[in-house]
Design an enzyme around this catalytic site. Structure first.
Site, short mmCIF file in Angstrom:
data_model
loop_
_atom_site.label_atom_id
_atom_site.label_comp_id
_atom_site.label_asym_id
_atom_site.label_seq_id
_atom_site.Cartn_x
_atom_site.Cartn_y
_atom_site.Cartn_z
N ASP A 130 8.22 -50.04 44.58
CA ASP A 130 8.35 -49.97 43.13
C ASP A 130 8.30 -51.40 42.61
O ASP A 130 9.16 -52.22 42.96
CB ASP A 130 9.69 -49.33 42.74
CG ASP A 130 9.79 -47.89 43.22
OD1 ASP A 130 8.76 -47.21 43.26
OD2 ASP A 130 10.91 -47.45 43.56
N VAL A 131 7.30 -51.71 41.81
CA VAL A 131 7.06 -53.11 41.44
C VAL A 131 7.14 -53.32 39.94
O VAL A 131 6.84 -52.43 39.14
CB VAL A 131 5.69 -53.60 41.96
CG1 VAL A 131 5.60 -53.42 43.48
CG2 VAL A 131 4.53 -52.87 41.28
#
Length: 259
Positions: A130-131
């Site tokens: 998850d960026v």
């Protein structure tokens, strides 16, 4: 031969199907089992189910729910949420799940990737990144716990390490684009696609089938996952489980790959 995959992603909270925007404000949209039945009928390529409560609350995966989903699902199923050990991953696979996704646990202990690969096979180990974009520049940090904890690790660095340690697939999920339905971050996807050799799946931002086509056109053979696109319909976002029919999907993929 690996081909582009179009993948619904279902988020589960308190046993119900929910949708979020930028990982916040989960909205109840129905029963996950009913959604699985519809995606069966529509012959989806694959399905990702993520329990967004498990890791945050520090609880084990809900094996009963996973078993019910796996028994109903007639397509490859990837489950994520609360997995912290290789033994848990093995139990989930024994319930009929093809892939097990890990995120926070992998960032806390990267050797878990190798342990899981040895236990269930590399092809079944999925690392979810998850960026979120840093305030300055085009660099992305990896976040965990539903986007509340910044690992302060750059996502390409983590993706490469995960591949080396035995991950069979990387899922990159853009927190900035989650639920906004304004298109994928193609530059982000390209960067990942060019950095690792294992299969890549992308998530976050799909607002139309054209958005999916653009990713395939620009990035080639990737998995393109979406949540809101396959749960909502129309300008008022009425809840309606949907997915392109087989002919439409094949034509869309062939057309994108020819460009």
């Amino acid at each position: 031969m690996l081909r582009p995959r179009i993948i619904p992603c279902l988020l589960v909270k308190d046993g119900g199907l929910v949708k979020t925007v930028k990982f916040k404000d989960p909205k109840y949209v129905g029963d996950p089992i009913n959604a699985v039945k519809i995606f069966n009928e529509k012959r989806a390529d694959e399905l990702i189910v993520v329990d967004i409560d498990a890791t945050v609350n520090g609880v084990e995966p809900n094996y009963k729910m996973i078993s019910n989903l796996a028994m109903e699902c007639r397509m490859p199923l990837c489950y994520g949420g609360g997995v912290r050990t290789a033994a848990q991953a093995k139990k989930i696979v024994s319930l009929g799940v093809e892939k097990v996704a890990i995120s926070a646990a992998a960032l806390e202990n990267m050797s878990l990737i190798t342990q899981m690969a040895e236990e269930i096979g590399r092809q079944s180990v999925v690392v979810v990144l998850d960026v979120k974009k840093r305030l300055l520049g085009r660099t992305f940090d990896v976040w965990t716990h539903n986007g509340t904890k910044n690992t302060k690790r750059e996502f390409i660095e983590v993706a490469k390490e995960a591949e080396q340690l035995g991950a069979g697939e990387i899922v990159v999920n853009s927190i900035d684009d989650d639920g906004k339905m304004s298109g994928y971050d193609v530059a982000l996807i390209k960067k990942l696609r060019e950095s690792v050799k294992i299969p890549v799946t992308v998530l976050g931002g799909a607002g139309s089938l054209d958005d999916i086509s653009k990713v395939i056109e620009e990035c080639g053979t990737v998995g393109v996952a979406a949540g809101s696109l396959f749960v909502f319909k129309g300008p008022y976002k009425a809840v309606l489980i949907n997915y392109p029919d087989l002919r439409q999907k094949d034509e869309m993929i062939k057309s994108a790959l020819r460009r």
